[in-house]
Scaffold this motif. Structure first.
Motif, PDB file in Angstrom:
ATOM      1  N   ARG A 161      77.691  67.149 121.777  1.00 23.75           N
ATOM      2  CA  ARG A 161      76.887  65.751 121.756  1.00 23.75           C
ATOM      3  C   ARG A 161      78.122  65.093 120.718  1.00 23.75           C
ATOM      4  N   SER A 216      74.014  62.459 132.677  1.00 25.12           N
ATOM      5  CA  SER A 216      74.454  63.578 131.000  1.00 25.12           C
ATOM      6  C   SER A 216      74.912  64.746 131.227  1.00 25.12           C
ATOM      7  N   ASP A 222      76.744  60.554 128.373  1.00 22.77           N
ATOM      8  CA  ASP A 222      75.939  60.599 129.093  1.00 22.77           C
ATOM      9  C   ASP A 222      76.414  59.989 130.272  1.00 22.77           C
TER      10      ASP A 222
END
Length: 892
Positions: free
Chosen positions: A8, A89, A128
Motif C-alpha cells: 500500500r 480496494s 483503491d
C-alpha cells in the motif's frame, strides 16, 4: 512492516487511470513488452496503437487464454475481484481472500499476484480502485444460469432487481428492519444487514435447525436450490427474511452477502497462495538411474527399428478415413511383443519423427492441395510421386511405409538416433494415449489417424520434466503430488466456470498406458497427459526407475538456452540434440561384430550388433528372443531365405567363421550344406509355370505325391513338368512338400530374391498444432513496442484530420518518401508508413526496409510479421520512429 502495508505504501494515492488504454499508455516500454510476451496473441497482427492493444486485450478469446495461463492463486484473486464491488480496494480483495481471521500466507503472496494480474492487463486501476477487465468479470461472475467459480451467487441487489417493492418491504419487516420509502434504500438496508456478521448471527439464532442445514448445504455452492409452489416451513422461514431469494419460478438462490457472512468473509473455501511441493517417492543413486535410462533408450531404438523393419517392404493399408486399422495395430503389437496401446505409441513416435508416412498421401494434415512438398519451384514431380497420384486416381490402396529419412536415420550413431526421436517427442502435440477412445462425434480414434492433436500436450510434457529436474539427481517424484502441482499451475483448462469440488481420492498405483479419455473432459485430459508423459519418458529412456537421467536434465537445459536465442529454429534443435547425444553415448554399449554360435542351432548376440552383421544375420536366422542378449535360431526356412537372397553355401560358412567367437557347430554346418544341396535342384518358371529338374526321379516323386494334386501338374518331358498354377503358388506348394525349388528367369538363370525396400516419396514430419501463437523473440517485441508507441503518438497528437492524410500519418511527397525509406534501408531502422491498397483501404504499417528499387520497397512488415513489398506510389506518408521523450529506451 507487513507485505501488504509495503504494497500500500508503494502505491500512489491518486485514483489511477480512467481506462485500460490509459493504464497501458502510462506503462514504460519494459512493462509493455512484458505484457506482449505473456500474451503473444496480442501481437498478431501488431496493434497500431495503445487503444487497439487495450481493445484486443479485452476480447473474450484473449481474456480466456490469459485466464488459462494463470496459476491457482492468481485465478482465485481474479475470481474474488469478480464478486467484489467494482471498483474494489486492495483491502477489500485481501479480506475476500484471507477472511475475517486473516491469513499471513495470503497477505504475503497477494502483492505479487496483483502485480502479475496488472502485468497481464487483467486488472487495472489505482490502489483503491482495482478493476477487473469487463470480459473477465463476465466470465467469472455469477449469472442466472451458473454460479461464480467461488460458489457465490448474485448479490442482494442483483437478485431483487425484478422483485416487487411490496415484497421487498415485507422482507425488511420479517428481518426486523424498519420500513423505507423506496426500493433502493430498502435493498441497501437489506444488503447492510447481511454484510454484518454479528447481525446475521443474531438473525439465525431463532432459525429452525432445518433452515440452518439448508444454508450449510448452499453456503459453499452451488448457491441455487429448487422449491415447490408451497415451500416447507423451514424454507418459508428463510424466504420470508430474504436469506433465500427467488430467481425463477421454483428456483431460489443464497445471496452473496449472506454466503460471505457464513463463510467468515472468504470467497474461497481453501485459498492456495503457495504452490504445492513435489514429494519424493524414492531416492536412488544417479549412476543407477542413468544406467537404467540408457538401457531403456537402447530398447526404444530396437523397438523403433523393429517396427520400421517390419514395414520395410510396405506396411499396412491406410484406412479411408485415415489411420491404422485395429487389426493392423494388433499385428504390429504382436511383432513388437508389446501391448497395443504401447505399440500405438511407437507407431506415432516414428510418424512424428518423419520416419514413416503414407506412400500415396501426405503427412501434413493441414496443407491444402496447392501446398505440396514434393514438387519443385517449376512444379516438376518425380516419378514416384506421379505413381502415387496414379494409384490414388485408380483406387489402389495406399500403404504406410518408411520414408527416405529412415535410411538417413538408420545410418546415424545410436545416441544421435535417440536424440532424433526426442526432438520429435518433446514438442509433439499428438497424444497416442487417446487411441482407442472416442472423439466428439463418437468415432473411434485410430493410430496415425486424425483427431489426436492436443495443444496442451507439449506444455504438460515439458513441465513434468522441469519439475522432475527441480529435484535432486536420483530422486523420483511422487506422481500424485506432481499432478497436484500441475493442477495448481494451470487450474483452468475449459471454457466454462470452474467449481470448487473436493479432490477425488488418489492411490499410488501406477496407471497403464492408453485407455482414452472423454473428449469433453479437460480435467481428465490433463491428468492423463501427465500420466502419459511419465510413462513415455520412462519408455524412451529420458527417466530411469522413475527419476530424471542426466541426459534428460541436459535436454531441458539445452532447450532453455535455445529459447533464449530463438527456440524452434533448426540450429537450436541441432545443438540440443548434440548435447543430449554426447551425454547418452557413454551409457550405450558399443555395437559388437561377433556372435556366439551354439550346438542347438542358435546364435547369441551378447549386445547390439553392428548394422551389416545384424542385417545379414537377420536374413540367415530368425529372432527367437530379445533382451540383454538376442537369440537367433537357424532353421531350414531361414537358411533357404539366405540362399534365395543370392548367398552360396561357401559364403555362409565363411560368414559364420568370420563373425563367431565360438567354433561353428557341426549341426549348423550340416544344416547349411543339406539345404544348399537341395536348393535350386528344381527350377520354376512361367509357362503358366513349369518345373524342370535334371534328376527324373525327383519329378517322379513329385507327380506321385497326393499333395501335388492341387497344382495340376503335367509331364511335358522327362525333365520338365508343367503346372497351371502361377510360379509363386507352385514354389510355395513344392516347399510345403519338403522340396527347395529356386525361381528361374526367362533366360533360364536363377532369380535371386532379395527383400525390396519400399519407400514413400519425400515427406516432412507432421507439424505440431500449437496452443496459441508462438512466444515472440526480443527483436519482434522491441519493434512491436516501438510501433505501438509510434502509432499511439500519431493517433493522439492534436491535429486536423484531412482527406489528404489517411490513417493519421502526415502526408509526404514522393521524393521525401523515397529518401526516407532509402535511408532506413541503409541504417537498418524501421519506419511507419501509411499505405492504400488496390481496393482503396488505408492502413498503417511498421516496415523495416531491406531493398528499394524499381519503384517498390521490400522489407519486413512487423505489423503482418512477414516480408512484404509495397509500391512507392501507394505510400501516402512515412515517418521515422523516434525514441520516447525524456530518453526512454525501447523495450529489449
Amino acid at each position: 512492516m507487513s507485505a501488504e502495508q509495503q504494497h500500500r505504501d508503494g502505491q500512489a494515492a491518486d485514483p489511477g487511470p480512467r481506462s485500460l488504454a490509459q493504464a497501458l499508455r502510462e506503462r514504460d516500454d519494459a512493462s509493455l513488452g512484458a505484457l506482449l510476451r505473456s500474451r503473444p496473441d496480442l501481437l498478431h497482427p501488431v496493434p497500431t496503437d495503445v487503444t487497439q492493444l487495450a481493445t484486443r486485450a479485452g476480447t473474450r478469446a484473449s481474456v480466456l487464454r490469459a485466464l488459462e495461463h494463470l496459476d491457482r492463486f492468481a485465478l482465485q484473486a481474479a475470481e474474488a475481484l469478480a464478486v467484489a464491488p467494482d471498483p474494489a480496494s486492495y483491502q477489500e480483495l485481501l479480506d475476500l481472500l484471507a477472511g475475517d481471521d486473516g491469513d499471513e500466507e495470503v497477505a504475503g503472496a497477494l502483492p505479487a499476484t496483483v502485480a502479475l494480474l496488472r502485468e497481464r492487463a487483467l486488472v487495472w486501476g489505482g490502489e483503491d480502485r482495482l478493476r477487473l477487465v469487463r470480459t473477465a468479470r463476465e466470465l467469472l461472475a455469477p449469472s442466472a444460469s451458473h454460479s461464480s467459480p467461488t460458489g457465490l451467487g448474485p448479490s442482494v441487489a442483483e437478485a431483487t432487481s425484478g422483485m416487487s417493492p411490496g415484497r421487498i418491504q415485507a422482507i425488511l419487516t420479517a428481518a426486523g428492519l424498519p420500513h423505507t420509502h423506496d426500493t433502493v434504500s430498502a435493498v441497501a438496508a437489506l444488503s447492510g444487514l447481511f454484510a454484518d456478521r454479528e447481525r446475521v448471527a443474531e438473525l439465525l439464532e431463532g432459525a429452525p435447525e432445518a433452515s440452518r442445514e439448508v444454508l450449510t448445504r448452499l453456503v459453499w455452492g452451488p448457491p441455487y436450490g429448487q422449491v415447490t409452489a408451497e415451500p416447507a416451513a423451514h424454507l418459508r422461514w428463510l424466504l420470508d427474511r430474504g436469506l433465500l431469494l427467488p430467481t425463477t419460478p421454483g428456483t431460489v438462490v443464497l445471496p452473496r452477502e449472506v454466503a460471505l457472512s457464513l463463510r467468515g468473509g472468504r470467497a474461497h473455501r481453501v485459498p492456495e497462495p503457495t504452490r504445492p511441493r513435489v514429494a519424493v517417492a524414492a531416492e536412488r543413486k544417479p549412476q543407477v538411474v542413468d544406467a537404467a535410462a540408457g538401457g531403456q533408450a537402447l530398447a526404444a531404438l530396437d523397438t523403433v527399428e523393429e517396427l520400421l523393419r517390419s514395414w520395410d517392404e510396405g506396411g499396412p493399408a491406410v484406412l479411408r478415413a485415415g489411420g491404422l486399422s485395429i487389426r493392423d495395430l494388433k499385428r504390429t503389437a504382436t511383432v513388437l511383443e508389446v501391448p497395443e496401446p504401447v505399440a500405438a505409441f511407437w507407431v506415432e513416435l516414428a510418424y512424428a519423427a518423419g520416419l514413416i508416412a503414407s506412400d500415396g498421401g501426405y503427412v501434413e494434415e493441414h496443407h491444402d492441395r496447392h501446398d505440396r512438398p514434393d514438387t519443385d519451384a517449376e512444379g516438376y514431380e518425380d516419378e514416384e510421386t506421379r505413381d502415387a497420384r496414379t494409384r490414388r486416381r485408380s483406387g489402389e490402396a495406399e500403404h504406410y511405409a518408411p520414408t527416405p529419412e529412415y535410411d538417413a536415420w538408420r545410418d546415424l550413431p545410436p545416441a544421435e538416433r535417440w536424440a532424433w526421436l526426442l526432438e520429435a517427442w518433446l514438442p509433439g502435440t499428438r497424444a497416442p494415449g487417446l487411441i482407442g477412445g472416442r472423439d466428439g462425434r463418437d468415432r473411434t480414434l485410430s493410430a496415425l489417424g486424425p483427431g489426436l492433436d492436443r495443444s496442451p500436450a507439449p506444455e504438460v510434457r515439458r513441465r513434468v520434466l522441469e519439475l522432475m529436474a527441480g529435484l535432486e539427481p536420483g530422486q523420483a517424484p511422487d506422481p500424485a503430488t506432481l499432478l497436484e502441482r500441475l493442477r495448481w499451475e494451470r487450474p483452468l483448462r475449459s471454457a466454462g466456470p470452474r467449481r470448487e469440488q473436493p479432490e477425488p481420492p488418489r492411490t499410488g498405483v501406477r496407471p497403464a498406458y492408453g485407455g482414452g479419455v472423454a473428449a469433453n473432459d479437460p480435467e481428465a485430459l490433463r491428468t492423463k497427459l501427465t500420466e502419459w508423459a511419465l510413462l513415455e519418458a520412462e519408455m524412451l529412456g529420458v527417466t530411469g526407475r522413475g527419476a530424471l537421467a542426466t541426459h534428460g536434465r541436459a535436454l531441458l537445459g539445452a532447450e532453455g538456452r535455445a529459447e533464449g536465442a530463438g527456440a524452434g529454429t533448426a540450429p537450436a534443435g541441432s545443438a540440443r540434440a548434440a548435447v543430449v547425444a554426447a551425454l547418452l553415448a557413454p551409457l550405450l554399449p558399443e555395437p559388437l561384430d561377433h556372435v556366439l554360435l551354439q550346438a542347438d542351432l542358435t546364435a547369441v548376440a551378447p549386445g547390439p550388433l553392428v548394422r551389416p552383421l545384424a542385417e545379414a544375420l537377420g536374413v540367415l536366422a530368425d529372432v527367437e528372443s530379445k533382451g540383454g542378449a538376442t537369440v537367433y535360431r537357424f532353421t531350414p526356412g531361414s537358411v533357404r531365405r539366405a540362399l534365395d537372397a543370392g548367398r552360396s553355401a561357401t559364403e555362409l560358412h565363411a560368414f559364420l567363421d568370420r563373425h563367431s567367437r565360438t567354433p561353428v557347430p557341426q549341426p549348423l554346418t550340416y544344416l547349411i550344406d543339406d539345404v544348399a544341396r537341395r536348393h535350386g535342384l528344381l527350377r520354376v518358371g512361367a509357362a503358366s509355370s513349369y518345373v524342370r529338374c535334371d534328376d527324373e526321379s525327383v519329378l517322379d516323386e513329385i507327380l506321385a505325391d497326393r499333395r501335388a494334386t492341387a497344382l495340376r501338374l503335367r509331364r511335358l518331358a522327362p525333365t520338365v513338368v508343367a503346372a497351371q498354377a502361377d510360379p509363386r503358388t507352385l514354389i510355395e506348394g513344392l516347399r510345403a512338400m519338403g522340396f527347395a525349388p529356386a525361381a528361374e528367369s526367362a533366360e533360364g538363370d536363377v532369380m535371386i530374391a532379395r527383400p525390396h525396400a519400399h519407400r514413400t516419396p519425400p515427406r516432412t514430419p507432421p507439424a505440431p498444432v500449437p496452443d496459441g501463437p508462438p512466444a515472440p523473440d526480443a527483436t519482434l517485441l522491441t519493434a512491436a513496442v516501438r510501433a505501438v508507441r509510434a502509432g499511439d503518438r500519431a493517433a493522439t497528437a492534436p491535429r486536423k484530420e484531412t482527406p489528404e492524410a489517411p490513417g493519421g500519418l502526415p502526408r509526404t511527397s514522393p521524393a521525401d518518401t523515397l529518401a526516407t525509406v532509402q535511408a532506413a534501408a541503409m541504417t537498418g531502422e524501421s519506419v511507419w508508413i501509411g499505405h492504400v491498397n488496390a481496393e482503396g483501404a488505408a492502413s498503417q504499417r511498421l516496415l523495416a526496409p531491406l531493398r528499394v528499387e524499381g519503384g517498390y520497397v521490400t522489407g519486413y512488415d512487423h505489423t503482418a510479421d512477414e516480408i512484404r513489398t509495397y509500391a512507392l506510389h501507394r505510400i501516402t506518408g512515412v515517418a521515422e520512429l523516434a525514441d520516447e521523450p525524456g530518453g526512454a529506451e525501447p523495450a529489449r
